[in-house]
Design a protein around this motif. Structure first.
Motif, short mmCIF file in Angstrom:
data_model
loop_
_atom_site.label_atom_id
_atom_site.label_comp_id
_atom_site.label_asym_id
_atom_site.label_seq_id
_atom_site.Cartn_x
_atom_site.Cartn_y
_atom_site.Cartn_z
N UNK A 108 0.75 -1.02 0.10
CA UNK A 108 -0.13 -0.01 -0.12
C UNK A 108 1.00 1.22 -0.10
N UNK A 109 0.50 2.13 -0.70
CA UNK A 109 1.30 3.60 -0.93
C UNK A 109 0.45 4.44 0.29
N UNK A 110 1.37 5.08 0.91
CA UNK A 110 0.74 6.02 1.93
C UNK A 110 0.79 7.45 1.39
N UNK A 111 -0.35 8.28 1.39
CA UNK A 111 -0.35 9.55 0.91
C UNK A 111 -0.86 10.55 1.75
N UNK A 112 -0.10 11.42 2.23
CA UNK A 112 -0.42 12.71 3.39
C UNK A 112 -1.44 13.71 2.61
N UNK A 113 -2.57 13.96 3.08
CA UNK A 113 -3.07 14.99 2.67
C UNK A 113 -3.73 15.94 3.78
N UNK A 114 -4.47 17.01 3.58
CA UNK A 114 -4.83 17.91 4.62
C UNK A 114 -6.45 18.14 4.48
N UNK A 115 -6.95 18.70 5.32
CA UNK A 115 -8.28 19.30 5.45
C UNK A 115 -8.24 20.60 6.34
N UNK A 116 -9.02 21.63 6.21
CA UNK A 116 -9.07 22.70 7.03
C UNK A 116 -10.51 23.15 7.46
N UNK A 117 -10.91 23.04 8.56
CA UNK A 117 -12.03 23.35 8.87
C UNK A 117 -11.96 24.83 9.42
N UNK A 118 -12.71 25.71 8.60
CA UNK A 118 -12.72 27.34 8.55
C UNK A 118 -13.88 27.73 9.24
N UNK A 119 -13.84 27.99 10.58
CA UNK A 119 -14.73 28.72 11.36
C UNK A 119 -14.92 30.13 11.70
N UNK A 120 -16.15 30.74 11.13
CA UNK A 120 -16.39 32.06 11.37
C UNK A 120 -17.95 32.00 12.13
N UNK A 121 -17.72 32.66 13.30
CA UNK A 121 -19.01 32.65 14.32
C UNK A 121 -19.59 31.28 14.41
N UNK A 122 -20.76 31.17 14.03
CA UNK A 122 -21.52 29.81 13.96
C UNK A 122 -21.48 29.36 12.63
N UNK B 271 -8.96 21.38 1.04
CA UNK B 271 -7.75 20.56 1.34
C UNK B 271 -7.11 20.00 0.30
N UNK B 272 -6.14 19.24 0.52
CA UNK B 272 -5.51 18.62 -0.58
C UNK B 272 -4.21 17.61 -0.23
N UNK B 273 -3.37 17.21 -1.29
CA UNK B 273 -2.39 16.68 -0.74
C UNK B 273 -0.95 17.42 -0.42
N UNK B 274 -0.15 16.82 0.35
CA UNK B 274 1.02 17.50 0.71
C UNK B 274 2.02 17.44 -0.46
N UNK B 275 2.74 18.62 -0.87
CA UNK B 275 3.77 18.42 -1.77
C UNK B 275 5.16 17.78 -0.79
N UNK B 276 6.04 17.39 -1.79
CA UNK B 276 7.26 16.79 -1.13
C UNK B 276 8.26 17.91 -0.33
N UNK B 277 8.19 19.11 -0.72
CA UNK B 277 8.88 20.16 -0.16
C UNK B 277 8.16 20.93 1.00
#
Length: 90
Positions: free
Chosen positions: A1-15, A37-43
């Motif tokens: 299995x290949x491991x792939x690092x990804x991200x997501x951002x929960x942006x909160x504004x008030x409610x 969000x999306x994939x992490x680049x190598x750098x």
């Protein structure tokens, strides 16, 4: 299995939180509502990736995001395991 690092951002504004709707013709998750969000680049670190992806997808530059959770998302049919770093920012 290949491991792939990804991200997501929960942006909160008030409610309110920011979600994006993927296009109906997207290959993966068409029409789904998702966090920016999306994939992490190598750098870059995962926090840099989360900030970059959020800006690329929304035009919002977040400051001091906080790591909330790290999870895995297995895609056996692709022979990949996604490691998802989820951050939050106000």
């Amino acid at each position: 299995m290949k491991w792939v690092a990804t991200t997501n951002m929960l942006v909160i504004g008030g409610d309110k939180v920011l979600v994006l709707k993927r296009g109906e013709n997207e290959k993966d998750f068409p029409g789904w509502y998702m966090l920016p969000g999306g994939k992490q680049e190598s750098d870059e670190t995962v926090i840099q990736a989360a900030i970059r992806e959020t800006f690329e997808e929304t035009g919002i530059l977040v400051n001091n995001p906080k790591l909330k959770i790290v999870a895995t998302h297995n895609h056996d049919y692709r022979n990949k395991v996604y490691v998802v770093y989820i951050f939050s920012a106000t």
